[in-house]
Design a protein around this motif. Structure first.
Motif, PDB file in Angstrom:
ATOM      1  N   TYR A 130     -39.589 102.402   4.629  1.00 36.20           N
ATOM      2  CA  TYR A 130     -38.632 102.488   3.525  1.00 36.20           C
ATOM      3  C   TYR A 130     -37.334 101.818   3.966  1.00 36.20           C
ATOM      4  CZ  TYR A 130     -35.689 104.626  -0.074  1.00 36.20           C
ATOM      5  OH  TYR A 130     -34.817 104.842  -1.116  1.00 36.20           O
ATOM      6  N   LEU A 131     -36.873 100.819   3.214  1.00 36.36           N
ATOM      7  CA  LEU A 131     -35.716 100.029   3.623  1.00 36.36           C
ATOM      8  C   LEU A 131     -34.455 100.304   2.806  1.00 36.36           C
ATOM      9  CD1 LEU A 131     -37.503  96.591   4.180  1.00 36.36           C
ATOM     10  CD2 LEU A 131     -37.001  98.374   5.854  1.00 36.36           C
ATOM     11  N   ASP A 132     -34.555 101.047   1.708  1.00 36.81           N
ATOM     12  CA  ASP A 132     -33.373 101.353   0.902  1.00 36.81           C
ATOM     13  C   ASP A 132     -32.490 102.354   1.634  1.00 36.81           C
ATOM     14  OD1 ASP A 132     -33.636  99.731  -1.321  1.00 36.81           O
ATOM     15  OD2 ASP A 132     -34.795 101.200  -2.459  1.00 36.81           O
ATOM     16  N   GLN A 133     -31.218 102.382   1.256  1.00 34.74           N
ATOM     17  CA  GLN A 133     -30.287 103.368   1.792  1.00 34.74           C
ATOM     18  C   GLN A 133     -30.452 104.663   1.010  1.00 34.74           C
ATOM     19  OE1 GLN A 133     -28.320 102.784   4.471  1.00 34.74           O
ATOM     20  NE2 GLN A 133     -29.325 100.802   4.580  1.00 34.74           N
ATOM     21  N   ARG A 175     -42.649 100.091  -7.495  1.00 34.16           N
ATOM     22  CA  ARG A 175     -42.346 101.019  -8.587  1.00 34.16           C
ATOM     23  C   ARG A 175     -43.492 101.954  -8.899  1.00 34.16           C
ATOM     24  NH1 ARG A 175     -39.089  97.178 -12.830  1.00 34.16           N
ATOM     25  NH2 ARG A 175     -37.459  96.615 -11.364  1.00 34.16           N
ATOM     26  N   GLN A 205     -41.438  92.109   2.530  1.00 35.78           N
ATOM     27  CA  GLN A 205     -40.712  93.101   1.753  1.00 35.78           C
ATOM     28  C   GLN A 205     -41.188  93.098   0.308  1.00 35.78           C
ATOM     29  OE1 GLN A 205     -36.477  92.768   2.167  1.00 35.78           O
ATOM     30  NE2 GLN A 205     -36.556  92.946   4.387  1.00 35.78           N
ATOM     31  N   ARG A 234     -34.559 110.146   1.970  1.00 34.79           N
ATOM     32  CA  ARG A 234     -35.984 109.807   1.987  1.00 34.79           C
ATOM     33  C   ARG A 234     -36.585 110.108   0.624  1.00 34.79           C
ATOM     34  NH1 ARG A 234     -41.146 111.755   2.877  1.00 34.79           N
ATOM     35  NH2 ARG A 234     -42.309 110.639   4.486  1.00 34.79           N
ATOM     36  N   ARG A 294     -40.505  95.315  -3.604  1.00 37.00           N
ATOM     37  CA  ARG A 294     -39.814  96.328  -4.403  1.00 37.00           C
ATOM     38  C   ARG A 294     -40.923  97.053  -5.156  1.00 37.00           C
ATOM     39  NH1 ARG A 294     -35.224  98.964  -4.456  1.00 37.00           N
ATOM     40  NH2 ARG A 294     -34.130  97.053  -3.951  1.00 37.00           N
ATOM     41  N   GLN A 354     -41.146 104.956  -5.097  1.00 33.99           N
ATOM     42  CA  GLN A 354     -40.370 103.798  -5.540  1.00 33.99           C
ATOM     43  C   GLN A 354     -39.329 103.413  -4.501  1.00 33.99           C
ATOM     44  OE1 GLN A 354     -38.646 104.545  -9.356  1.00 33.99           O
ATOM     45  NE2 GLN A 354     -40.597 104.963 -10.339  1.00 33.99           N
ATOM     46  N   GLY A 355     -39.001 102.104  -4.456  1.00 37.91           N
ATOM     47  CA  GLY A 355     -37.946 101.634  -3.571  1.00 37.91           C
ATOM     48  C   GLY A 355     -38.298 100.306  -2.923  1.00 37.91           C
ATOM     49  N   LEU A 356     -37.462  99.911  -1.970  1.00 36.70           N
ATOM     50  CA  LEU A 356     -37.658  98.686  -1.201  1.00 36.70           C
ATOM     51  C   LEU A 356     -38.388  99.050   0.085  1.00 36.70           C
ATOM     52  CD1 LEU A 356     -37.057  95.637  -0.880  1.00 36.70           C
ATOM     53  CD2 LEU A 356     -34.965  96.307   0.317  1.00 36.70           C
TER      54      LEU A 356
END
Length: 131
Positions: free
Chosen positions: A83-86, A67, A63, A89, A65, A52-54
């Motif tokens: 993976y672009l989320d902060q 799930r 891009q 990992r 999102r 999951q993530g951006l």
């Protein structure tokens, strides 16, 4: 079937890959994601992994999102996603937590306060850099 593949996945013979390098299609999706992660320095995953993530497509930068299971890119057909989320990992379903892939980048720079500099620092104003 060859015509249904995106241009970066087509290979018509030896030496037809990027930069004249052939044989890149022999990498498994996991090896491709690991190679891309080493090259970009950010976590990368391949289509079929449940995470999951951006995410951003490494070929066309689309891009999404996500799930569930990562799809192939709907715009270009690429299978590798960055993976672009902060944050840390994410761990795909089925992988052991705390075991990053080989040669995965370690945590980024850290901030340390109260560090004493060895040499004094001086600031000068109106300095002309060109002769």
């Amino acid at each position: 079937m060859r015509e249904s593949l995106p241009p970066q996945r087509r290979q018509s013979g030896p030496g037809s890959g990027p930069g004249g390098r052939g044989g890149r299609s022999t990498l498994s999706p996991r090896e491709g994601a690991e190679e891309t992660e080493r090259r970009l320095g950010i976590p990368c995953f391949h289509a079929g992994q449940r995470v999951q993530g951006l995410f951003g497509c490494v070929a066309c930068q689309k891009q999404i999102r996500n799930r569930g299971v990562l799809p192939t890119c709907p715009d270009c057909g690429e299978i590798i996603w960055a993976y672009l989320d902060q944050g840390p990992r994410p761990v795909p379903e089925g992988e052991a937590r705390g075991t990053p892939p080989p040669d995965a980048p370690t945590a980024g720079p850290f901030v340390e306060e109260g560090v004493k500099l060895e040499a004094p620092v001086s600031v000068q104003e109106n300095v002309k850099l060109e002769p």
